[in-house]
Design a protein around this motif. Sequence first.
Motif, PDB file in Angstrom:
ATOM      1  N   VAL A 109     -10.048   3.278  19.391  1.00 50.36           N
ATOM      2  CA  VAL A 109     -10.180   4.193  18.260  1.00 50.36           C
ATOM      3  C   VAL A 109     -10.591   3.418  17.020  1.00 50.36           C
ATOM      4  O   VAL A 109     -10.391   2.205  16.923  1.00 50.36           O
ATOM      5  N   LYS A 110     -11.159   4.156  16.091  1.00 50.97           N
ATOM      6  CA  LYS A 110     -11.477   3.567  14.793  1.00 50.97           C
ATOM      7  C   LYS A 110     -10.265   3.707  13.887  1.00 50.97           C
ATOM      8  O   LYS A 110      -9.669   4.783  13.785  1.00 50.97           O
ATOM      9  N   LEU A 111      -9.886   2.615  13.246  1.00 47.30           N
ATOM     10  CA  LEU A 111      -8.804   2.640  12.264  1.00 47.30           C
ATOM     11  C   LEU A 111      -9.430   2.809  10.882  1.00 47.30           C
ATOM     12  O   LEU A 111     -10.204   1.963  10.428  1.00 47.30           O
ATOM     13  N   TYR A 112      -9.111   3.894  10.221  1.00 45.34           N
ATOM     14  CA  TYR A 112      -9.576   4.088   8.857  1.00 45.34           C
ATOM     15  C   TYR A 112      -8.681   3.269   7.915  1.00 45.34           C
ATOM     16  O   TYR A 112      -7.611   2.789   8.314  1.00 45.34           O
ATOM     17  N   PRO A 113      -9.099   3.028   6.670  1.00 41.09           N
ATOM     18  CA  PRO A 113      -8.297   2.155   5.787  1.00 41.09           C
ATOM     19  C   PRO A 113      -6.817   2.544   5.762  1.00 41.09           C
ATOM     20  O   PRO A 113      -6.469   3.727   5.676  1.00 41.09           O
ATOM     21  N   HIS A 114      -5.974   1.544   5.881  1.00 41.48           N
ATOM     22  CA  HIS A 114      -4.518   1.728   5.877  1.00 41.48           C
ATOM     23  C   HIS A 114      -3.920   1.089   4.630  1.00 41.48           C
ATOM     24  O   HIS A 114      -4.343  -0.005   4.217  1.00 41.48           O
ATOM     25  N   THR A 115      -2.942   1.757   4.049  1.00 40.48           N
ATOM     26  CA  THR A 115      -2.185   1.217   2.919  1.00 40.48           C
ATOM     27  C   THR A 115      -0.774   0.916   3.392  1.00 40.48           C
ATOM     28  O   THR A 115      -0.112   1.785   3.969  1.00 40.48           O
ATOM     29  N   ILE A 116      -0.306  -0.319   3.149  1.00 36.36           N
ATOM     30  CA  ILE A 116       1.005  -0.756   3.626  1.00 36.36           C
ATOM     31  C   ILE A 116       1.857  -1.155   2.430  1.00 36.36           C
ATOM     32  O   ILE A 116       1.458  -2.000   1.620  1.00 36.36           O
ATOM     33  N   ARG A 117       3.027  -0.531   2.321  1.00 39.31           N
ATOM     34  CA  ARG A 117       3.981  -0.846   1.258  1.00 39.31           C
ATOM     35  C   ARG A 117       5.245  -1.424   1.904  1.00 39.31           C
ATOM     36  O   ARG A 117       6.258  -0.745   2.009  1.00 39.31           O
ATOM     37  N   LEU A 118       5.174  -2.642   2.339  1.00 39.95           N
ATOM     38  CA  LEU A 118       6.308  -3.290   3.008  1.00 39.95           C
ATOM     39  C   LEU A 118       6.620  -4.645   2.391  1.00 39.95           C
ATOM     40  O   LEU A 118       7.141  -5.542   3.054  1.00 39.95           O
ATOM     41  N   ARG A 119       6.299  -4.804   1.115  1.00 35.11           N
ATOM     42  CA  ARG A 119       6.622  -6.031   0.392  1.00 35.11           C
ATOM     43  C   ARG A 119       7.659  -5.690  -0.679  1.00 35.11           C
ATOM     44  O   ARG A 119       7.491  -4.705  -1.407  1.00 35.11           O
ATOM     45  N   PRO A 120       8.758  -6.459  -0.780  1.00 38.97           N
ATOM     46  CA  PRO A 120       9.800  -6.135  -1.769  1.00 38.97           C
ATOM     47  C   PRO A 120       9.234  -5.911  -3.167  1.00 38.97           C
ATOM     48  O   PRO A 120       8.360  -6.661  -3.624  1.00 38.97           O
ATOM     49  N   ALA A 121       9.736  -4.884  -3.824  1.00 34.71           N
ATOM     50  CA  ALA A 121       9.245  -4.502  -5.149  1.00 34.71           C
ATOM     51  C   ALA A 121       9.588  -5.570  -6.184  1.00 34.71           C
ATOM     52  O   ALA A 121      10.534  -6.344  -6.016  1.00 34.71           O
TER      53      ALA A 121
END
Length: 456
Positions: free
Chosen positions: A19-31
Amino acid sequence: MTIRVAISHHTRYTYDRSVKLYPHTIRLRPAPHSRTPIPSYSIKVEPAEHFVNWQQDPFGNYLARYVFPEKTRSFSISVELIADLVAINPFDFFLEEHAEHYPFAYGEQLSRDLTPYLEIRENGPLLREWLSRVDRSDGQHIVNFLVDLNQRLQRDIGYLVRMEPGVQTCEETLSRKSGSCRDSAWLLVQICRHLGLAARFVSGYLVQLVEDVKPLDGPAGPDADFTDLHAWAEVYLPGAGWIGFDPTSGLLAGEGHIPLACTPDPAGAAPVTGGTDMAEVTFEFENRVERIREDPRVTRPYGDAQWSSIVALGERIEADLDREDVRLTMGGEPTFVSIDDMDGAEWNYTAMSEKKLDLATRLLLELKTRFAPRGVVHFGQGKWYPGEPLPRWALSLFWRTDGEAIVGADEWIDTNERARGLDTEDARRFITTLADTLELADTYVVPGYEDTLYHL
């Protein structure tokens, strides 16, 4: 007292075809505002063929945007971080005076800044009924008010693990009287906004470690060290800033709450967002925590093996000191307070006064009479503390351990009473005579200078 832990987070999607992966946003870094120190962090994303751009969203949260040029049959995220769990007092903050009691109003500028966090998104009948039972009487301390609110919500809403995506509406959570952590957090956010308090949704990691000693009352906590993704709410209190409240436990956020994203609504705090082509998918998810260092603490001090190592090291150091003839002493500064006037300003905050100097002089002369009758009394300059215009005074007593006099005649030794009658000419004659006696040139005699205008 610190417990250093390693947190591992692994998420994997496996597809039944490429499958094609469209742009992903990942928020898994401590704030950035995480109160728990994070000395090390790493993230690994596969497929390895990708482009990544780290940035911050409009609310200051770290996010990574990934672009994948090729099709793939799997997508995985692996996060590794080190966290130092240092005990945090969640009540360690100050409040602006006007915000100490409920209700209070945010200032005009602050209200504009907090606009997204004051927006009421839900106003159903069950929510209004719940709010109608909130005690809104004037004069309640704001911290007690919020603690009671958080604990009431924890009692009213049962916790359940809910795998469906998204967040329940407040009406759904109240009607079912149950929800996941994100459902309770969103409900608390809306409750606070209805009460005029700015609130935001928080997603992050929750770390819970087994207690060293089981409590005599109250919940015993987990049977094993545990970590998982979690959600809670933060309320903005002037003077204190954003303070975390966890309606799942009914407690304030502590060192085990590690925020990843804080946003006005849950959609903006999703750990991973993105899209793919249509495909069947298998989802795997795992969180682990491992202790990698523990400082001794009251509830878990040194073990026998550690004490043996400490004693052995001390004996080696002691032998080295004896061999090098190094002798160690420890001194201190005893503090005296006048028994006749313990509440006097000089004994509590001003530090200096004529009365204090007089009492110190009498004490020094009494010590001389008892312990060093042939010693020398010296009135000199003491410490000069920042912010004070002049140095303090230092009264010293010197004597020989063999009992012999340091100087040949007691008349050389002036008490404070006599010293008050001396002037600058006496000082000049003394220092000049001393320089001559020591056969030093007159250039060694330098007059002291005092800025008269400054002191005036």
